[in-house]
Motif scaffolding. Structure first.
Motif, PDB file in Angstrom:
ATOM      1  N   LEU A 103      80.937  86.273  44.733  1.00  0.00           N
ATOM      2  CA  LEU A 103      79.521  85.941  44.603  1.00  0.00           C
ATOM      3  C   LEU A 103      78.912  86.664  43.409  1.00  0.00           C
ATOM      4  N   SER A 104      78.156  85.937  42.611  1.00  0.00           N
ATOM      5  CA  SER A 104      77.387  86.519  41.524  1.00  0.00           C
ATOM      6  C   SER A 104      75.922  86.166  41.738  1.00  0.00           C
ATOM      7  N   LEU A 105      75.076  87.177  41.756  1.00  0.00           N
ATOM      8  CA  LEU A 105      73.655  86.991  42.012  1.00  0.00           C
ATOM      9  C   LEU A 105      72.890  87.902  41.057  1.00  0.00           C
ATOM     10  N   ARG A 106      72.221  87.322  40.080  1.00  0.00           N
ATOM     11  CA  ARG A 106      71.545  88.149  39.076  1.00  0.00           C
ATOM     12  C   ARG A 106      70.179  88.586  39.580  1.00  0.00           C
ATOM     13  N   LEU A 107      69.937  89.898  39.502  1.00  0.00           N
ATOM     14  CA  LEU A 107      68.682  90.492  39.930  1.00  0.00           C
ATOM     15  C   LEU A 107      67.943  91.056  38.731  1.00  0.00           C
ATOM     16  N   ILE A 108      66.623  90.926  38.751  1.00  0.00           N
ATOM     17  CA  ILE A 108      65.768  91.435  37.681  1.00  0.00           C
ATOM     18  C   ILE A 108      64.995  92.648  38.200  1.00  0.00           C
TER      19      ILE A 108
ATOM     20  N   THR B 261      66.449  83.767  39.836  1.00  0.00           N
ATOM     21  CA  THR B 261      66.171  82.383  40.203  1.00  0.00           C
ATOM     22  C   THR B 261      66.206  82.253  41.718  1.00  0.00           C
ATOM     23  N   PRO B 262      65.778  81.109  42.237  1.00  0.00           N
ATOM     24  CA  PRO B 262      66.036  80.861  43.653  1.00  0.00           C
ATOM     25  C   PRO B 262      67.535  80.870  43.931  1.00  0.00           C
ATOM     26  N   VAL B 263      67.906  81.129  45.161  1.00  0.00           N
ATOM     27  CA  VAL B 263      69.308  81.092  45.567  1.00  0.00           C
ATOM     28  C   VAL B 263      69.841  79.676  45.375  1.00  0.00           C
ATOM     29  N   THR B 264      71.006  79.572  44.755  1.00  0.00           N
ATOM     30  CA  THR B 264      71.598  78.259  44.498  1.00  0.00           C
ATOM     31  C   THR B 264      72.447  77.803  45.687  1.00  0.00           C
TER      32      THR B 264
END
Length: 256
Positions: free
Chosen positions: A6-11, A49-52
């Motif tokens: 899983l890859s989830l980009r956080l800002i 972004t929203p979760v894909t």
């Protein structure tokens, strides 16, 4: 945040203070967007972004915490499109699985966190200024806001990250899908917290309404404003509704 599957980009959202809600003069304003009030928040991490659908499918295969998740609940199919047709309860399960897997505190953003991040230092109706165009967001652009032009009404979700980011690097905060927030619904901001925490009703029934933010592909531009508020039942799922996650590593106790 990355793991092997899983890859989830956080800002990183900075700490700061802002005025929450909309002024009485704002076009399209609802009474539930007031009174305006100052909120001071600590820093936090928010999904870019929203979760894909692809991200949702990965987490749906992880061990359950409280409930099962369908790996492919969305009406509009596509791995890079936002997941939709998910309830608040399912969104919370998604966050709990992330927390269990990573050891960090993932949850849904509070309403104050969401608006603070959406505005990214602005006070205008949209993070992009006084109006919205179809080149900036996915909404029903057959309908105009203020001096804004008409544009393409896409009639479906679009891949996340297709449109420009706000000043803090967040995308799809206006339109595409409504996003669940942690808070219970309140008809106004009378008595709202000033520290950015979720506003919860201590004796709320299990089916108490929960907050939605951001508007969607189906909605008109004034529903996509930074201050616009929506609501739905926690068990309700709709092709307009998805989620974006927040990470609060500084205070794991805030994970619901």
């Amino acid at each position: 945040m990355c793991s092997s599957d899983l890859s989830l980009r956080l800002i990183q959202i900075p700490e700061g203070e802002f005025t929450m809600g909309s002024p009485a003069t704002e076009l399209g304003r609802s009474n539930d967007e007031g009174p305006q009030h100052k909120v001071r928040l600590g820093g936090f991490l928010l999904g870019q972004t929203p979760v894909t659908q692809a991200q949702w499918a990965v987490v749906a295969r992880w061990p359950r915490v409280e409930r099962d998740l369908k790996p492919d609940p969305s009406h509009f199919k596509g791995g890079l499109r936002p997941v939709e047709n998910v309830s608040w309860r399912q969104a919370i399960e998604f966050c709990r699985r992330l927390s269990q897997r990573t050891g960090s505190a993932f949850t849904l953003p509070s309403e104050a966190q969401w608006e603070f991040a959406c505005r990214a230092g602005t006070t205008t109706p949209f993070a992009f200024g006084a109006t919205l165009t179809a080149e900036l967001a996915n909404y029903d652009a057959n309908i105009t806001y203020g001096d804004g032009p008409k544009g393409e009404y896409r009639k479906q979700t679009t891949p996340v990250g297709l449109f420009p980011a706000n000043a803090w690097g967040l995308q799809d905060m206006h339109g595409n899908v409504w996003e669940w927030c942690l808070d219970h619904w309140h008809d106004s901001y009378e008595g709202a917290p000033s520290d950015g925490s979720a506003w919860l009703k201590p004796s709320a029934r299990d089916g108490e309404l929960r907050l939605l933010r951001g508007g969607s592909w189906y909605y008109n531009p004034w529903d996509c404003r930074s201050a616009s508020r929506g609501r739905d039942r926690p068990g309700g799922a709709d092709i307009n509704i998805g989620l974006r996650v927040v990470c609060l590593p500084q205070d794991p106790s805030l994970n619901p």
